[in-house]
Design a protein around this motif. Structure first.
Motif, PDB file in Angstrom:
ATOM      1  N   ILE A  11     -14.186  13.461 -11.626  1.00 19.04           N
ATOM      2  CA  ILE A  11     -15.594  13.333 -12.020  1.00 19.04           C
ATOM      3  C   ILE A  11     -15.610  13.205 -13.540  1.00 19.04           C
ATOM      4  O   ILE A  11     -15.047  14.050 -14.244  1.00 19.04           O
ATOM      5  CB  ILE A  11     -16.411  14.569 -11.577  1.00 19.04           C
ATOM      6  CG1 ILE A  11     -16.366  14.708 -10.052  1.00 19.04           C
ATOM      7  CG2 ILE A  11     -17.854  14.446 -12.043  1.00 19.04           C
ATOM      8  CD1 ILE A  11     -17.113  15.918  -9.534  1.00 19.04           C
ATOM      9  N   ASP A  12     -16.260  12.162 -14.007  1.00 20.00           N
ATOM     10  CA  ASP A  12     -16.199  11.854 -15.436  1.00 20.00           C
ATOM     11  C   ASP A  12     -17.178  12.713 -16.237  1.00 20.00           C
ATOM     12  O   ASP A  12     -18.182  12.223 -16.766  1.00 20.00           O
ATOM     13  CB  ASP A  12     -16.490  10.347 -15.631  1.00 20.00           C
ATOM     14  CG  ASP A  12     -16.322   9.945 -17.079  1.00 20.00           C
ATOM     15  OD1 ASP A  12     -15.669  10.709 -17.840  1.00 20.00           O
ATOM     16  OD2 ASP A  12     -16.855   8.893 -17.467  1.00 20.00           O
ATOM     17  N   GLU A 107      -9.654  21.034 -15.172  1.00 20.68           N
ATOM     18  CA  GLU A 107      -9.845  20.167 -16.325  1.00 20.68           C
ATOM     19  C   GLU A 107      -8.754  19.095 -16.394  1.00 20.68           C
ATOM     20  O   GLU A 107      -7.589  19.376 -16.126  1.00 20.68           O
ATOM     21  CB  GLU A 107      -9.806  21.019 -17.590  1.00 20.68           C
ATOM     22  CG  GLU A 107     -10.193  20.260 -18.816  1.00 20.68           C
ATOM     23  CD  GLU A 107     -10.197  21.144 -20.062  1.00 20.68           C
ATOM     24  OE1 GLU A 107      -9.504  22.184 -20.074  1.00 20.68           O
ATOM     25  OE2 GLU A 107     -10.892  20.772 -21.005  1.00 20.68           O
ATOM     26  N   ILE A 108      -9.145  17.879 -16.731  1.00 16.12           N
ATOM     27  CA  ILE A 108      -8.172  16.829 -17.059  1.00 16.12           C
ATOM     28  C   ILE A 108      -8.279  16.636 -18.569  1.00 16.12           C
ATOM     29  O   ILE A 108      -9.182  15.942 -19.046  1.00 16.12           O
ATOM     30  CB  ILE A 108      -8.490  15.516 -16.307  1.00 16.12           C
ATOM     31  CG1 ILE A 108      -8.534  15.770 -14.791  1.00 16.12           C
ATOM     32  CG2 ILE A 108      -7.464  14.440 -16.651  1.00 16.12           C
ATOM     33  CD1 ILE A 108      -8.957  14.565 -13.959  1.00 16.12           C
ATOM     34  N   PRO A 109      -7.410  17.305 -19.337  1.00 12.42           N
ATOM     35  CA  PRO A 109      -7.616  17.351 -20.795  1.00 12.42           C
ATOM     36  C   PRO A 109      -7.573  15.970 -21.463  1.00 12.42           C
ATOM     37  O   PRO A 109      -8.325  15.745 -22.421  1.00 12.42           O
ATOM     38  CB  PRO A 109      -6.467  18.231 -21.302  1.00 12.42           C
ATOM     39  CG  PRO A 109      -5.813  18.802 -20.104  1.00 12.42           C
ATOM     40  CD  PRO A 109      -6.217  18.010 -18.903  1.00 12.42           C
ATOM     41  N   GLU A 110      -6.702  15.065 -20.971  1.00 16.94           N
ATOM     42  CA  GLU A 110      -6.573  13.751 -21.655  1.00 16.94           C
ATOM     43  C   GLU A 110      -7.906  13.013 -21.718  1.00 16.94           C
ATOM     44  O   GLU A 110      -8.148  12.249 -22.643  1.00 16.94           O
ATOM     45  CB  GLU A 110      -5.595  12.819 -20.929  1.00 16.94           C
ATOM     46  CG  GLU A 110      -4.254  13.393 -20.539  1.00 16.94           C
ATOM     47  CD  GLU A 110      -4.289  14.055 -19.169  1.00 16.94           C
ATOM     48  OE1 GLU A 110      -4.227  13.327 -18.178  1.00 16.94           O
ATOM     49  OE2 GLU A 110      -4.386  15.288 -19.091  1.00 16.94           O
ATOM     50  N   ASN A 112     -10.946  14.680 -21.014  1.00 16.84           N
ATOM     51  CA  ASN A 112     -12.034  15.655 -21.047  1.00 16.84           C
ATOM     52  C   ASN A 112     -12.937  15.485 -19.817  1.00 16.84           C
ATOM     53  O   ASN A 112     -14.159  15.441 -19.911  1.00 16.84           O
ATOM     54  CB  ASN A 112     -12.843  15.518 -22.347  1.00 16.84           C
ATOM     55  CG  ASN A 112     -13.809  16.683 -22.526  1.00 16.84           C
ATOM     56  OD1 ASN A 112     -13.637  17.735 -21.924  1.00 16.84           O
ATOM     57  ND2 ASN A 112     -14.845  16.475 -23.333  1.00 16.84           N
ATOM     58  N   SER A 113     -12.280  15.341 -18.686  1.00 16.18           N
ATOM     59  CA  SER A 113     -13.040  15.179 -17.455  1.00 16.18           C
ATOM     60  C   SER A 113     -12.549  16.199 -16.424  1.00 16.18           C
ATOM     61  O   SER A 113     -11.769  17.098 -16.757  1.00 16.18           O
ATOM     62  CB  SER A 113     -12.935  13.738 -16.952  1.00 16.18           C
ATOM     63  OG  SER A 113     -11.636  13.473 -16.532  1.00 16.18           O
ATOM     64  N   THR A 114     -12.989  16.055 -15.200  1.00 16.47           N
ATOM     65  CA  THR A 114     -12.783  17.109 -14.198  1.00 16.47           C
ATOM     66  C   THR A 114     -12.206  16.552 -12.903  1.00 16.47           C
ATOM     67  O   THR A 114     -12.681  15.532 -12.401  1.00 16.47           O
ATOM     68  CB  THR A 114     -14.152  17.778 -13.890  1.00 16.47           C
ATOM     69  OG1 THR A 114     -14.680  18.305 -15.112  1.00 16.47           O
ATOM     70  CG2 THR A 114     -14.005  18.904 -12.887  1.00 16.47           C
ATOM     71  N   LEU A 115     -11.206  17.239 -12.395  1.00 11.27           N
ATOM     72  CA  LEU A 115     -10.672  16.890 -11.079  1.00 11.27           C
ATOM     73  C   LEU A 115     -11.372  17.779 -10.050  1.00 11.27           C
ATOM     74  O   LEU A 115     -11.364  19.001 -10.168  1.00 11.27           O
ATOM     75  CB  LEU A 115      -9.161  17.123 -11.039  1.00 11.27           C
ATOM     76  CG  LEU A 115      -8.488  16.728  -9.715  1.00 11.27           C
ATOM     77  CD1 LEU A 115      -8.480  15.213  -9.556  1.00 11.27           C
ATOM     78  CD2 LEU A 115      -7.064  17.273  -9.667  1.00 11.27           C
TER      79      LEU A 115
END
Ligand SMILES: [Fe+2]
Length: 197
Positions: A11-12, A107-110, A112-115
């Motif tokens: 999710i962006d 968190e998907i740090p690269e 700044n989004s969410t898994l």
């Protein structure tokens, strides 16, 4: 018979926003009113972060619904279980099938989004088991459709207030579930709605 499956996608939006949107019970009856247009808290134990809720919708002039135990495990895990039809006598799949859901946001740090990872466990009688894939498809379709409504709302708000701004969810008048626990983990935010911004 138990049938387990998982549904995973990105999710962006930052993790703090994804969790805030989930806990923001106010939007449920507006944005998702197609599925249910009331949301009531029937019982809660805030220390255990458990809230027993009822959602209802109207069908052919009747008001139908279900009750469900919800649990928040900070910072970003959400569980639903003990789903029962309400009133108890309405025909419902929940009479014969036990549904347990576990939603974990990471968190998907690269970017700044969410898994978003949804794990589901359906406990069903043998005669329902042959239909498990059909049930799974229906659940997945519903989840993706509701998430898309959330994503549209997140994008609208991001354009107005900024991508990382969670203060709109934390305003005094805003009812979000487990507000104190959320604040403890994510803070009051980055960007506030002040003229200085
Ligand atoms: Fe939503």
């Amino acid at each position: 018979m138990k049938y387990r499956f998982a549904l995973e996608y990105e999710i962006d939006t930052p993790l703090a926003i994804a969790v805030a949107v989930y806990l923001d019970a106010e939007h449920y009856v507006f944005l998702h009113k197609k599925y249910s247009d009331t949301y009531e808290v029937l019982w809660h134990d805030l220390a255990a972060r458990k809230i027993f809720i009822r959602e209802t919708w109207s069908l052919l002039g009747f008001r139908l619904g279900q009750t469900c135990m919800t649990e928040y495990i900070p910072p970003a895990e959400l569980r639903n279980y003990d789903i029962k039809p309400h009133p108890w006598w309405i025909p419902s799949i929940h009479h014969v099938m036990q549904t347990t859901t576990r939603l974990v946001y990471t968190e998907i740090p690269e970017r700044n989004s969410t898994l978003s990872t949804l794990e589901m466990e359906l406990d069903m009688p043998f005669w329902l088991y042959p239909f498990r894939r059909w049930i799974r498809k229906a659940i997945e379709r519903l989840k993706i459709e509701k998430d898309q409504q959330d994503i549209d709302m997140i994008e609208r708000r991001a354009r107005l207030f900024g991508r990382e701004n969670n203060s709109i969810y934390l305003a005094d008048h805003q009812f979000i579930l487990h507000k104190q626990d959320y604040l403890r983990h994510f803070g009051p935010n980055s960007k506030r709605l002040t003229p200085a911004d």
